[in-house]
Write a protein that holds these residues in place. Structure first.
Motif, PDB file in Angstrom:
ATOM      1  N   MET A   1      10.637  27.500   0.976  1.00  0.00           N
ATOM      2  CA  MET A   1      10.759  26.078   0.625  1.00  0.00           C
ATOM      3  C   MET A   1       9.633  25.288   1.287  1.00  0.00           C
ATOM      4  N   ALA A   2       9.297  24.182   0.661  1.00  0.00           N
ATOM      5  CA  ALA A   2       8.191  23.372   1.176  1.00  0.00           C
ATOM      6  C   ALA A   2       8.731  22.168   1.940  1.00  0.00           C
ATOM      7  N   GLN A   3       7.966  21.732   2.902  1.00  0.00           N
ATOM      8  CA  GLN A   3       8.363  20.586   3.714  1.00  0.00           C
ATOM      9  C   GLN A   3       7.480  19.384   3.368  1.00  0.00           C
ATOM     10  N   PRO A   4       8.001  18.441   2.594  1.00  0.00           N
ATOM     11  CA  PRO A   4       7.182  17.264   2.288  1.00  0.00           C
ATOM     12  C   PRO A   4       7.086  16.308   3.479  1.00  0.00           C
ATOM     13  N   SER A   5       6.109  15.433   3.413  1.00  0.00           N
ATOM     14  CA  SER A   5       5.941  14.414   4.447  1.00  0.00           C
ATOM     15  C   SER A   5       6.951  13.299   4.231  1.00  0.00           C
ATOM     16  N   ILE A   6       7.380  12.708   5.323  1.00  0.00           N
ATOM     17  CA  ILE A   6       8.321  11.574   5.237  1.00  0.00           C
ATOM     18  C   ILE A   6       7.639  10.389   4.549  1.00  0.00           C
ATOM     19  N   ALA A   7       6.321  10.321   4.670  1.00  0.00           N
ATOM     20  CA  ALA A   7       5.579   9.189   4.085  1.00  0.00           C
ATOM     21  C   ALA A   7       5.669   9.178   2.558  1.00  0.00           C
ATOM     22  N   TYR A   9       8.290   9.313   0.937  1.00  0.00           N
ATOM     23  CA  TYR A   9       9.531   8.640   0.546  1.00  0.00           C
ATOM     24  C   TYR A   9       9.527   7.144   0.849  1.00  0.00           C
ATOM     25  N   PHE A  10       8.680   6.757   1.796  1.00  0.00           N
ATOM     26  CA  PHE A  10       8.678   5.351   2.214  1.00  0.00           C
ATOM     27  C   PHE A  10       7.327   4.727   1.896  1.00  0.00           C
ATOM     28  N   ASN A  11       7.367   3.439   1.594  1.00  0.00           N
ATOM     29  CA  ASN A  11       6.120   2.749   1.240  1.00  0.00           C
ATOM     30  C   ASN A  11       5.403   2.256   2.476  1.00  0.00           C
ATOM     31  N   ASN A  12       4.085   2.234   2.366  1.00  0.00           N
ATOM     32  CA  ASN A  12       3.298   1.607   3.421  1.00  0.00           C
ATOM     33  C   ASN A  12       3.529   0.109   3.397  1.00  0.00           C
ATOM     34  N   ARG A  13       3.704  -0.461   4.561  1.00  0.00           N
ATOM     35  CA  ARG A  13       3.986  -1.898   4.604  1.00  0.00           C
ATOM     36  C   ARG A  13       2.741  -2.640   5.049  1.00  0.00           C
TER      37      ARG A  13
END
Lengths: 13, 257
Positions: A1-7, A9-13
């Motif tokens: 399985m692959a591990q995506p980055s948390i970034a 899922y969340f937008n840059n503010r």
């Protein structure tokens, strides 16, 4: 399985 | 001028112990609302979010918003110099490049202060959207730490699956498999020992043991931990800090390649 980055899922503010 | 006084300096020390595995350095954002910290670990897999409310402090003054970049190893050294029952006062001038920590013993017979250099950290802030979670599990924080520790022996990942029957933690690897099932139990006399599940729909997600284990370093902060899960959304592991705020960890689920 692959591990995506948390970034993927969340937008840059 | 920024000044924050906390009678239980050990609470701040516990926060530090909870995040220093994941973060080498971090910016503490101070405003009249309190102290906030948001930072990703160096691999950008998890996110730490700390919120300490100003009214949870015994004294709090922040005339001007201030971002204090700190090396957490250095901050750990400073707090290692404190006694378990000490009161801590943090102070910084506007635009200062240092912060001072003063520790006072309960009997006021020993006062020490440490000045630490601040850092300029270029940290990005992420916007965390509001999520309607499929399930929210509340359980004893010690039990959660124990399960993660036990199952980490079997594999690199843990599947957390939640149905109306309960929550199941599973791991598999070279030596075999491990499963731990918890049913809902409500203990009205000892609320902190309860396992409660608020379920909208069943969900099963896979997470890296390494990060879950790091999150459980926050166990001394709170009797209970709250796990919020939803398909294709990061897991939220939340520890309430009594009267002061909360520490949340976000972890991206593993996905099929």
């Amino acid at each position: 399985m692959a591990q995506p980055s948390i970034a993927c899922y969340f937008n840059n503010r | 001028m920024f000044e924050a006084r906390l009678v239980n300096s050990s609470t701040f020390r516990k926060v530090l112990d909870a995040i220093k595995d994941l973060l080498n350095e971090a910016s503490f954002d101070c405003s009249e609302n309190g102290i906030q910290l948001q930072a990703m670990d160096s691999s950008h897999v998890s996110l730490v979010s700390l919120n300490l409310k100003s009214d949870g402090f015994d004294k709090f003054r922040c005339d001007r918003n201030l971002t204090m970049g700190m090396n957490l190893t250095s901050l750990g050294k400073v707090f290692k110099c404190s006694g378990a029952d000490d009161t801590v006062t943090m102070k910084a001038q506007d635009y200062a490049d240092t912060v001072t920590f003063m520790f006072e013993s309960k009997k006021q017979d020993k006062i020490s202060d440490y000045e630490m250099k601040l850092m300029n950290l270029d940290q990005e802030h992420l916007g965390i959207p509001d999520t309607e979670f499929s399930c929210i599990i509340k359980m004893p924080s010690i039990e959660f730490a124990r399960i993660i520790r036990d199952l980490s022996q079997f594999g690199e990942s843990i599947v957390i699956s939640c149905t109306k029957e309960g929550v199941k933690f599973s791991a598999q690897g070279d030596i075999g498999t491990g499963n731990v099932k918890l049913a809902q139990t409500h203990n009205f006399d000892k609320e902190e020992e309860s396992v409660t599940i608020d379920l909208q729909e069943p969900v099963a997600l896979t997470f890296a043991c390494q990060y879950l284990n790091s999150f459980t370093k926050a166990t001394p902060l709170s009797n209970q931990v709250k796990l919020s899960m939803c398909e294709n959304v990061p897991l939220v592991v939340e520890y309430q800090i009594p009267e002061l705020g909360h520490l949340r960890f976000y972890l991206a689920p593993k996905i099929e390649e």
